[in-house]
Scaffold this active site. Sequence first.
Site, PDB file in Angstrom:
ATOM      1  CG  HIS A  22      -2.009  -1.016   1.205  1.00 25.71           C
ATOM      2  ND1 HIS A  22      -3.244  -0.603   0.826  1.00 25.71           N
ATOM      3  CD2 HIS A  22      -1.932  -2.393   1.657  1.00 25.71           C
ATOM      4  CE1 HIS A  22      -4.038  -1.891   0.845  1.00 25.71           C
ATOM      5  NE2 HIS A  22      -3.382  -2.638   1.469  1.00 25.71           N
ATOM      6  N   GLY A  35     -10.511  -2.623   2.576  1.00 26.83           N
ATOM      7  CA  GLY A  35     -11.381  -2.038   3.892  1.00 26.83           C
ATOM      8  C   GLY A  35     -11.895  -3.013   4.573  1.00 26.83           C
ATOM      9  CG  HIS A  46      -7.598  -6.251   0.625  1.00 23.73           C
ATOM     10  ND1 HIS A  46      -7.119  -5.227  -0.348  1.00 23.73           N
ATOM     11  CD2 HIS A  46      -6.416  -5.839   1.625  1.00 23.73           C
ATOM     12  CE1 HIS A  46      -6.058  -4.777  -0.165  1.00 23.73           C
ATOM     13  NE2 HIS A  46      -5.570  -4.921   0.995  1.00 23.73           N
ATOM     14  CD  GLU A  80      -5.980  -8.208   6.709  1.00 26.03           C
ATOM     15  OE1 GLU A  80      -4.913  -7.702   7.064  1.00 26.03           O
ATOM     16  OE2 GLU A  80      -6.548  -7.480   5.721  1.00 26.03           O
ATOM     17  CG  ASP A 131      -0.963  -5.242   4.346  1.00 24.39           C
ATOM     18  OD1 ASP A 131      -1.311  -4.687   3.380  1.00 24.39           O
ATOM     19  OD2 ASP A 131      -1.370  -5.759   5.408  1.00 24.39           O
TER      20      ASP A 131
END
Length: 357
Positions: free
Chosen positions: A19, A174, A201, A204, A293
């Site tokens: 990111h 998000g 995503h 997780e 990440d």
Amino acid sequence: MSPTLDKIRQAPKVLLHDHLDGGLRAETIVELAREIDYGRLPSTDPDNLRLWFEEAADSGSLERYLETFDHTVAVMQTRESLVRVAAECARDLADDGVVYAEVRFAPEQHTTMGLSLDQVVEAVLEGFTLGSQGRGIRVGTLLTAMRHMARSMEIAELAVRYRDVGVVGFDIAGAEAGYPPTRHLDAFEYLQRENAHFTIHAGEAFGLPSIWQAIQWCGADRLGHGVRIIDDITVAGDGSAKLGRLAAYVRDKRIPLEMCPTSNLQTGAADSIAEHPIGLLRRLHFRVTVNTDNRLMSSTSVSLEFAKLVEAFGYDWDDLQWFTVNAMKSAFLPFDERLALINGVIKPGFAQIKWQP
């Protein structure tokens, strides 16, 4: 010989899950905050600020973890700041030996000072171009939509509009719980019609339903994190493993898992690197990749992630090359370009470093 951190830094590496707003230099945050008169930083001393980011991300408090991004995003609201942050990102990755990276960011989070979505994307692309020049690295961009917002179609169209000038794909991020990817089906269906690549995503913080929806409803090319696929695998006392239908599908279809070990520890997906699902998933030959990440919050790099895996699982150079080739195979680049990097850069690079004294 077991790979050392110094040697790992020299090896050609590939990064798929990083990111932009999670990888700023602490010094840059302080300087950019001063330029826009942003006075909410926990500290204006770069060393203390860097430590604050690391401690906040490792505190076990989701509120403190999310606060870290409030500060980085706040100083990324002008064209000049976006160009600078992107250029420094490319240089930092190149210094770590990364030869190909896909760095993601959410354009909608960088418009509070008047930039349009197009201006945000163009500034970041310009920064990556500047930072990559003469560095032996290629950086592709993923445009991220926030799953709790209603702009995913707009961001998907933006990704398609810029896909010939550096944007290689789309992402959605998000909070997973309460915001399933199926809420954004129109965006994913549009991307599929446009033959565009996207990752989601999933798996997780939430679990198997998140992974199942990302793949079977939305058609994700890759899974961001995906660590909870471990919940569909049963390991017997003798070490043998039985895969459930979803886990078997993910492995059989070679769906890439963008795993970020250190970050996963911070978010509670594992208690230690040695207990991280990546060990079992590598043994079972899932399409596992190793990623950072958020380099600032996790105080990490691709080389550090590899070094931790070497220490925890006894991996050798062949294992590290396997992870790297997996990542390059899974990149959102044309097949011939992926193959050229694998055969022309990655494999020769590992072959050379393996036999150095």
